[in-house]
Write a protein that holds these residues in place. Structure first.
Motif, PDB file in Angstrom:
ATOM      1  N   GLY A  99       0.651  -1.205   0.160  1.00 54.35           N
ATOM      2  CA  GLY A  99       0.019   0.056   0.078  1.00 54.35           C
ATOM      3  C   GLY A  99       0.769   1.144   0.063  1.00 54.35           C
ATOM      4  O   GLY A  99       0.309   2.379  -0.284  1.00 54.35           O
ATOM      5  N   TYR A 142       2.885   3.969  -3.838  1.00 55.60           N
ATOM      6  CA  TYR A 142       1.846   4.720  -4.275  1.00 55.60           C
ATOM      7  C   TYR A 142       2.106   5.111  -5.785  1.00 55.60           C
ATOM      8  O   TYR A 142       0.934   5.335  -6.314  1.00 55.60           O
ATOM      9  N   GLU A 191      -4.876  -2.215   2.459  1.00 56.16           N
ATOM     10  CA  GLU A 191      -3.861  -1.446   2.017  1.00 56.16           C
ATOM     11  C   GLU A 191      -3.791  -1.182   0.630  1.00 56.16           C
ATOM     12  O   GLU A 191      -3.411  -0.177   0.266  1.00 56.16           O
ATOM     13  N   ARG A 247      -5.037   1.949  -1.440  1.00 54.14           N
ATOM     14  CA  ARG A 247      -4.302   3.332  -1.310  1.00 54.14           C
ATOM     15  C   ARG A 247      -3.645   3.590  -2.715  1.00 54.14           C
ATOM     16  O   ARG A 247      -3.385   4.424  -2.927  1.00 54.14           O
ATOM     17  N   ASP A 303      -4.104   4.436  -5.636  1.00 58.18           N
ATOM     18  CA  ASP A 303      -5.186   5.261  -6.618  1.00 58.18           C
ATOM     19  C   ASP A 303      -4.665   5.381  -8.088  1.00 58.18           C
ATOM     20  O   ASP A 303      -5.558   5.687  -8.750  1.00 58.18           O
TER      21      ASP A 303
END
Length: 707
Positions: free
Chosen positions: A153, A156, A175, A178, A180
């Motif tokens: 997670g 990113y 997680e 996260r 995205d």
């Protein structure tokens, strides 16, 4: 005491000690080299010792090299550098193994791409959170076990994550929600349990969690993905899979409530009979407590009123939408054209274009990309948009291992060949590249310009559709010339024409192999699918190799009968120079015998491996029985055929090291042709006229390139 009395000053000896002493809390490999190329080399060395103790697969990693920049010289297999750091590590299908190898890679904090697909790594997935810049992570088809690390997670910047075909267990960590930026998430073919709420990511374009032990409701955010993305999980429910039990119960209850309401207004006869304790029809109770019936006229009036309202609404909608519908006739014609190209699309006849036009969240609209300015050719291809291509009249030319080919005639009469890659979704599931890698590969193929290679002029990329546009070859393929219409009235392919086609195809293969060595940034290129149906004849009669380089996309596995013995079983993508030489040797045997792999023998047998059959016949000293009967009428070519037979068998040797390089094959074919032309030049000219396949001036200018 510091100025202004702020803070406490450290004694000078203590301050110097802190500044000059090494960071003792760091591990030994991180002391002075943290965040440097030296640290990357140390991490790679530890990885190799754990993953490849014998050094067979990673022999190019010279750990004793004097220069610390050796990994960035381009000689280390699978290692790419940028800015003095290791940024890419791609080691796929090399048989690497070990449980202690992967943790060493967590020290490559400059890594952007990590792909270790198709190896035999075991143990748990390590904590890769130090790789904060990682964008692509592919660990599919290994033997990894344990849970999916929640530390993922923190990555990113991750765009692609593929952990499929392992033995991972546990739940999908929340997680992951996260990430995205994630575009691809593949967790299929593991032993994961629990729900999948964490996979409801906003930008996801490719998702596959099939063949696990997952359960629960599919989040609405990913319900637009096909059912195959969730199949093989007995506990999952909800769109696109069958509804969950509570939904199935709510639907009958809701319909029952509606029916009960309708029964109160106008109960059917059966309901009234059932509600009467005596079995006689029960009358509806009047509001005042008395009993009465709704009159027939009232029922008729209610029904007529309903029809009138429906008709009025339909008329208003027709008047409102008719001008807009008539203005979109061009759009309907476009969809009809799309049915030609996307007829086998799993997303319907309208294909990805209509879905993108509708604003579907899980689709993307691509664009036509033309490649002629990447080459050194003087000519150019007329540019056109996808809509014009879809409007073109199309004729399906055939289906092969890499997809379906169409002949498309544009509005101005321009003719192109369009290839729709076979089942783009399945190809992606088998390990196809990301969009950036796909575009880079197309750029490499777009630079291939040679008289004996079919040029790739343009491509269209979308997540669910990939189209390749080639120059159209009007005279068919070598397969059709050799095996088509074997009955009465057939025009045989003469010996001299067969030699010219073999020489042209070999020259094209030399160019492909050598083109992959030009420049340090260009990958080593192989054709990957040499066969008689991929040797096309252009308008001048020259042989041209088609479908070059598609094997690296995983969409064009080598055809049965042409696959080298050392090749992995399909559908795993694989291509090599030695494999191309083997396949070309099988093509030469086709030219000599008139048979293709899988053809029936006169005694009822089947040629499964053409080289093995030819070798068995030659061992029995029945060499003349091998050659095509259509060649028997040509006189004085026996020595040439025997020489070509020896060359073909050497190319199709079982051991890769025993096969010649393709440059040598070209020289041998030229020598055989030269001997034939010297003995009977007039005969060669008559052969060219009768066969309908003539020499292209460009072929003789191409020359043989030595390897």
């Amino acid at each position: 005491m510091p100025p202004n009395g702020g803070g406490t000053a450290l004694p000078l000896p203590l301050l110097l000690l802190l500044l000059l002493s090494p960071p003792l809390l760091l591990p030994p490999h991180s002391l002075a080299d943290a965040g440097s190329l030296e640290a990357d080399v140390a991490a790679l060395a530890d990885f190799r010792l754990a993953a490849d103790p014998s050094g067979a697969a990673l022999a190019s990693w010279n750990l004793s090299a004097a220069s610390p920049a050796a990994p960035c010289s381009g000689s280390w297999r699978g290692v790419t550098c940028a800015g003095g750091r290791v940024t890419r590590l791609v080691l796929e299908g090399l048989g690497l193994s070990g449980a202690a190898a992967l943790p060493a890679l967590a020290r490559l904090d400059g890594l952007r791409v990590l792909s270790l697909k198709g190896n035999a790594f075991s143990g748990g997935v390590p904590d890769l959170s130090p790789l904060a810049g990682l964008k692509l992570l592919f660990l599919a088809r290994n033997a990894l076990s344990g849970p999916v690390p929640p530390s993922f997670g923190s990555l990113y910047r991750l765009y692609r994550l593929d952990l499929s075909f392992n033995n991972l267990s546990g739940v999908v960590p929340p997680e992951l929600g996260r990430l995205d930026r994630l575009l691809t998430l593949r967790l299929d073919s593991n032993r994961l349990t629990g729900g999948i709420d964490a996979v409801a990511l906003p930008r996801l374009q490719e998702l596959n969690v099939s063949n696990n032990l997952l359960s629960g409701r599919i989040p609405p955010a990913v319900a637009a993905f096909p059912a195959a993305a969730f199949g093989g999980n007995a506990g999952l429910c909800g769109a696109p899979l069958p509804p969950c039990k509570d939904e199935a119960q709510q639907q009958p209850n809701a319909s029952g409530a509606v029916n009960a309401s309708a029964a109160r207004d106008c109960p059917p006869a059966a309901a009234m009979v059932a509600s009467s304790p005596s079995g006689r029809p029960a009358a509806a109770e009047a509001p005042g407590g008395g009993k009465g019936k709704m009159s027939r006229a009232a029922v008729v009036a209610i029904v007529a009123g309903d029809f009138a309202v429906v008709g009025l609404v339909a008329g208003l909608l027709f008047c409102y939408f008719w001008p807009r519908l008539s203005g979109r006739r061009g759009g309907r014609r476009l969809q009809q054209g799309e049915k030609i190209v996307y007829s086998s699309s799993p997303y319907g006849a309208a294909g990805v274009v209509a879905a993108a036009g509708a604003g579907g969240a899980t689709f993307e609209r691509g664009k036509m990309v033309f490649l002629e300015d990447l080459s050194c050719s003087n000519g150019g291809t007329r540019r056109f948009e996808l809509e014009e291509l879809l409007r073109a009249s199309a004729e399906m030319l055939g289906k092969g291992g890499c997809g379906t080919a169409y002949k498309a005639v544009l509005d101005d009469g321009t003719v192109v060949a369009v290839k729709r890659l076979r089942d783009a979704t399945a190809a992606a599931a088998a390990g196809a590249s990301s969009r950036k890698e796909f575009e880079h590969h197309m750029a490499v193929l777009g630079r291939l310009r040679h008289p004996n290679v079919v040029p790739l002029t343009a491509y269209y990329y979308a997540r669910d559709e990939k189209l390749l546009v080639y120059e159209y070859m009007p005279n068919g393929s070598l397969f059709s010339l050799l095996h088509g219409n074997r009955g009465p009235g057939r025009t045989p392919l003469e010996w001299a024409a067969r030699l010219r086609i073999a020489a042209g195809a070999a020259r094209g293969l030399v160019y492909i192999h050598q083109c992959g060595r030009r420049g340090s940034g260009t990958p080593r290129l192989a054709h990957g699918n040499v066969k008689s149906t991929n040797i096309l004849i252009d308008r001048l009669g020259a042989a041209r190799l088609a479908d070059c380089g598609l094997a690296q996309l995983g969409s064009s596995p080598a055809a049965a009968g042409y696959r080298a013995p050392e090749a992995p079983p399909p559908p795993r993508p694989w291509a090599s120079h030695k494999g191309d030489v083997y396949a070309f040797g099988v093509v030469l045997l086709e030219l000599l015998t008139g048979r293709c792999p899988g053809s029936e023998l006169p005694n009822g047998g089947v040629v499964v491996e053409l080289p093995r059959w030819v070798q068995s016949v030659v061992r029995e000293e029945w060499t003349s029985e091998v050659f095509d009967l259509e060649l028997m009428k040509d006189k004085g070519i026996e020595e040439e055929m025997v020489a070509m037979l020896q060359l073909a068998l050497s190319c199709a040797a079982a051991a890769p090291d025993q096969r010649p390089k393709i440059g040598y094959v070209v020289r041998m074919i030229d020598e055989v042709r030269a001997c034939g032309e010297a003995s009977s030049p007039s005969h060669d000219e008559s052969v060219g006229e009768s066969s309908g396949v003539s020499d292209s001036p460009a072929v003789s200018e191409g020359g043989a390139l030595s390897q």
